[in-house]
Motif scaffolding. Structure first.
Motif, PDB file in Angstrom:
ATOM      1  N   GLU A 149     -10.862  -6.330  22.368  1.00  8.91           N
ATOM      2  CA  GLU A 149     -10.163  -7.224  21.497  1.00  8.91           C
ATOM      3  C   GLU A 149     -10.400  -6.192  20.248  1.00  8.91           C
ATOM      4  OE1 GLU A 149     -13.352 -10.224  23.504  1.00  8.91           O
ATOM      5  OE2 GLU A 149     -13.511  -8.254  23.118  1.00  8.91           O
TER       6      GLU A 149
ATOM      7  N   CYS B 161      -5.479  -9.255  21.883  1.00  9.09           N
ATOM      8  CA  CYS B 161      -6.691  -9.436  22.839  1.00  9.09           C
ATOM      9  C   CYS B 161      -5.276  -8.812  23.629  1.00  9.09           C
ATOM     10  CB  CYS B 161      -7.241 -10.492  23.205  1.00  9.09           C
ATOM     11  SG  CYS B 161      -7.997 -10.630  24.783  1.00  9.09           S
TER      12      CYS B 161
ATOM     13  N   VAL C 288      -3.104 -19.334  18.191  1.00  6.11           N
ATOM     14  CA  VAL C 288      -3.194 -18.187  19.029  1.00  6.11           C
ATOM     15  C   VAL C 288      -1.032 -18.566  19.304  1.00  6.11           C
ATOM     16  CG1 VAL C 288      -3.535 -20.066  20.781  1.00  6.11           C
ATOM     17  CG2 VAL C 288      -4.144 -17.683  21.193  1.00  6.11           C
TER      18      VAL C 288
ATOM     19  N   ILE D 244      -5.328 -17.574  28.102  1.00  3.52           N
ATOM     20  CA  ILE D 244      -6.542 -16.109  27.791  1.00  3.52           C
ATOM     21  C   ILE D 244      -7.464 -17.379  26.491  1.00  3.52           C
ATOM     22  CG2 ILE D 244      -7.210 -14.446  25.794  1.00  3.52           C
ATOM     23  CD1 ILE D 244      -6.540 -12.932  27.971  1.00  3.52           C
ATOM     24  N   THR D 245      -8.410 -17.725  26.680  1.00  4.31           N
ATOM     25  CA  THR D 245      -8.921 -18.228  25.456  1.00  4.31           C
ATOM     26  C   THR D 245      -9.906 -17.151  24.096  1.00  4.31           C
ATOM     27  OG1 THR D 245      -9.802 -20.304  27.508  1.00  4.31           O
ATOM     28  CG2 THR D 245     -11.145 -20.027  25.549  1.00  4.31           C
ATOM     29  N   TRP D 246     -10.434 -17.624  23.241  1.00  7.05           N
ATOM     30  CA  TRP D 246     -11.209 -17.186  21.971  1.00  7.05           C
ATOM     31  C   TRP D 246     -12.689 -17.773  22.017  1.00  7.05           C
ATOM     32  CZ3 TRP D 246      -9.609 -12.375  20.155  1.00  7.05           C
ATOM     33  CH2 TRP D 246      -8.966 -11.835  20.114  1.00  7.05           C
TER      34      TRP D 246
ATOM     35  N   CYS E 233     -12.483 -12.614  24.034  1.00  2.72           N
ATOM     36  CA  CYS E 233     -11.380 -13.328  24.169  1.00  2.72           C
ATOM     37  C   CYS E 233     -12.134 -12.733  26.101  1.00  2.72           C
ATOM     38  CB  CYS E 233     -10.058 -12.641  24.069  1.00  2.72           C
ATOM     39  SG  CYS E 233      -9.389 -10.864  24.306  1.00  2.72           S
TER      40      CYS E 233
ATOM     41  N   TYR F  45     -16.061 -12.728  17.567  1.00  5.54           N
ATOM     42  CA  TYR F  45     -14.984 -13.036  18.436  1.00  5.54           C
ATOM     43  C   TYR F  45     -14.884 -12.623  19.543  1.00  5.54           C
ATOM     44  CZ  TYR F  45     -13.758 -16.417  14.892  1.00  5.54           C
ATOM     45  OH  TYR F  45     -14.372 -17.213  13.510  1.00  5.54           O
TER      46      TYR F  45
ATOM     47  N   TRP G 265     -14.182 -10.891  30.348  1.00 11.03           N
ATOM     48  CA  TRP G 265     -14.192 -11.088  29.105  1.00 11.03           C
ATOM     49  C   TRP G 265     -14.491  -9.223  28.322  1.00 11.03           C
ATOM     50  CZ3 TRP G 265     -16.760 -14.976  26.526  1.00 11.03           C
ATOM     51  CH2 TRP G 265     -16.586 -16.602  27.577  1.00 11.03           C
TER      52      TRP G 265
END
Length: 126
Positions: free
Chosen positions: A6, A22, A69, A34-36, A95, A93, A116
């Motif tokens: 990130e 990310c 996003v 991808i999840t934040w 990702c 934050y 991660w």
């Protein structure tokens, strides 16, 4: 092996905006999720946004249209654009990567995350 990095965090005044990135490496295919998330020392980890393998997106309730996003498929970079930031948005934050997630209607379960990032700090001042 998949690696996420990130970047883009920093200090911003309330009402300002930042773009977080990310960067995904160690993965040769173009379809991935991808999840934040964000985390502070005062509250539990919170889902922010997710973009899945076919570019469907989902956002946490607190976003209220302020965040977006997106993905640069050619560069293997996922962006989180955040506008109208408020002090309560201050957090680390992160990702997280998952494979094979499509048509997201919610945040993926933790068991699906394969990697991660290290996180990037966003600090919003009043």
């Amino acid at each position: 092996q998949v690696q996420l990095v990130e970047s883009g965090g920093g200090s911003v005044q309330a009402g300002g905006s930042v773009r977080l990135s990310c960067a995904v490496s160690g993965y040769r295919w173009r379809s991935y999720c991808i999840t934040w998330f964000r985390q502070t020392s005062e509250k539990e980890r919170e889902g922010v946004a997710v973009i899945d393998g076919d570019d469907s997106t989902f956002y946490g309730d607190f976003v209220k249209g302020r965040f977006s996003v997106s993905r640069d498929s050619a560069k293997y970079i996922v962006y989180l654009d955040m506008t109208n930031l408020q002090p309560e948005d201050s957090a680390m934050y992160y990702c997280a990567f998952s494979n094979g997630v499509l048509n997201v209607q919610n945040f993926p379960p933790t068991s699906l995350f394969e990697a991660w990032g290290q996180g990037t700090q966003v600090t919003v001042s009043a």
